[in-house]
Design a protein around this motif. Structure first.
Motif, PDB file in Angstrom:
ATOM      1  N   LEU A 160       0.957  -1.223  -0.072  1.00 56.22           N
ATOM      2  CA  LEU A 160       0.011   0.059  -0.045  1.00 56.22           C
ATOM      3  C   LEU A 160       0.855   1.007   0.039  1.00 56.22           C
ATOM      4  N   VAL A 192      -7.645   3.252   4.706  1.00 53.99           N
ATOM      5  CA  VAL A 192      -7.727   2.045   3.790  1.00 53.99           C
ATOM      6  C   VAL A 192      -9.034   1.579   3.899  1.00 53.99           C
ATOM      7  N   ARG A 204      -9.180   4.172  -0.789  1.00 54.81           N
ATOM      8  CA  ARG A 204      -8.272   5.079  -0.031  1.00 54.81           C
ATOM      9  C   ARG A 204      -8.858   6.289   0.184  1.00 54.81           C
TER      10      ARG A 204
END
Length: 402
Positions: A160, A192, A204
């Motif tokens: 991420l 997230v 997100r």
């Protein structure tokens, strides 16, 4: 955890179960995530009224290992994280007997900083037969509650693009429907939303920093939402897609370590949220809705329930928590600090119906009425002798898990 900076030399090394007596007449109560199902640190409908004095007794103790993770209670099991040797593990216990059901090897051990203990800080979230965990190095896993088998995993740095906070990841996940919400940081969005079944990223959101804050699920102004106290802002998110419903700057510098950097929002009444935004200031934020959308307004700012990592709880028009090392009560209507007490000592608390349950850092457990008039102890018990306790109690079926 979300809650506090790691500042202890040794940490809770056993899980203890304390029975609240009278027994046999207690409501079923789950505590599936950090600070309970609604993030307020309060359990209701647990204690029967008017049936004699409350007492405390130890049901069982089990060796666990170092760490700051809380205990999540759901589906007949307790789930927590701990340091075992040189590994960071997830451990599940039978809630009745205390027998270990399974353990999952999550990641390498996490060393403490600046005199703090080793181990994880995040508290698991349990929902629909799965335990969702977040390790201090950034490992995320969904585990089968019955077997401990991993259903999916990811890493917030590798997958991420997050950047590990100085003291490691400490945010605790929450589950909203089929979405796992995790404040994890990162330039693409500090919060997230993950598909609970697969771990796939759904959204997100939030252009702000995250240090060790956790999210809270609440209904404000008629809208179910996820609240996040980020480094600079308090925001309300639509859990379906991460849309920012409203946002307000809380005014603290990004790294007020006993404020916004380590705290979670606390819903304190209809459409109102209490926040500890910095080391010496707290606010009450009111959320409203209209044709133009949702807005947030600061209705109170002052002192009280500050200078402490201990997260507050709420009950009867008051917020209860710590001001420095003193147990305190704050009037939520006026913002007035009603009282402070040196007893029962510095620690962490939850509300169980009309009682406060306080676990001190020295390992003693205390019960007393949640009252605007002051602290009056009803009963107490020394639980831990040689360990420093640094995690609030959890509640399940009339039992406190420490």
């Amino acid at each position: 955890m979300s809650l506090f900076q790691r500042a202890a030399r040794t940490a809770l090394s056993v899980v203890a179960v304390m029975a609240l007596v009278p027994a046999g007449s207690l409501a079923e109560e789950n505590w599936p995530s950090f600070r309970g199902a609604d993030g307020t640190g309060r359990a209701t409908g647990v204690l029967p009224p008017g049936e004699g004095p409350l007492t405390l007794e130890v049901r069982w103790k089990r060796d666990l290992g170092s760490g700051y993770s809380g205990v999540s209670v759901a589906e007949g099991v307790l789930v927590t994280l701990a340091e075992a040797g040189e590994r960071n593990v997830v451990v599940a216990f039978d809630s009745e007997t205390g027998e270990e059901v399974w353990r999952y090897d999550l990641a390498p051990g996490y060393p403490g900083h600046d005199g703090s203990a080793d181990g994880a800080m995040s508290t698991p979230a349990v929902a629909d037969g799965r335990a969702f965990v977040f390790g201090p190095w950034g490992h995320v896993a969904a585990l089968d509650v019955e077997t401990g088998k991993a259903l999916w995993t990811l890493h917030v740095v590798d997958d991420l693009g997050s950047e590990k906070p100085l003291y490691g990841y400490a945010s605790s996940p929450v589950v909203v429907g089929d979405t796992v919400v995790l404040p994890s940081g990162g330039k693409a969005g500090a919060v997230v939303g993950l598909d609970a079944a697969t771990g796939a990223v759904r959204w997100r959101s939030v252009e702000d920093g995250i240090f060790s804050q956790s999210a809270v699920v609440a209904e404000l102004a008629g809208k179910k939402q996820v609240l996040v106290l980020a480094d600079k802002t308090l925001v309300g998110l639509d859990p379906s897609d991460g849309t920012v419903l409203w946002s307000i700057e809380h005014g603290a510098s990004p790294r007020n370590i006993m404020g916004a950097a380590t705290q979670s929002p606390l819903v304190v009444g209809e459409d109102r949220v209490f926040v500890k935004q910095d080391d010496s200031t707290v606010s009450i934020i009111e959320v409203s809705g209209g044709e133009a959308g949702m807005t947030a307004t600061r209705v109170h700012e002052g002192r009280g329930l500050h200078r402490s990592y201990s997260p507050p709880t709420v009950g009867g028009g008051q917020a209860y928590g710590y001001t420095n090392r003193l147990l305190s009560a704050l009037d939520l209507e006026t913002g007035e600090l009603l009282w402070r007490s040196r007893d029962p000592g510095d620690g962490f608390l939850v509300a169980v119906d009309c009682q406060l349950a306080v676990l001190t850092k020295e390992g003693s457990l205390h019960l007393g009425p949640a009252s605007p008039d002051g602290w009056e102890e009803a009963t107490s018990l020394q639980v831990f002798e040689d360990e420093l306790a640094w995690t609030p109690p959890s509640v399940g079926s009339g039992v406190l898990y420490l």
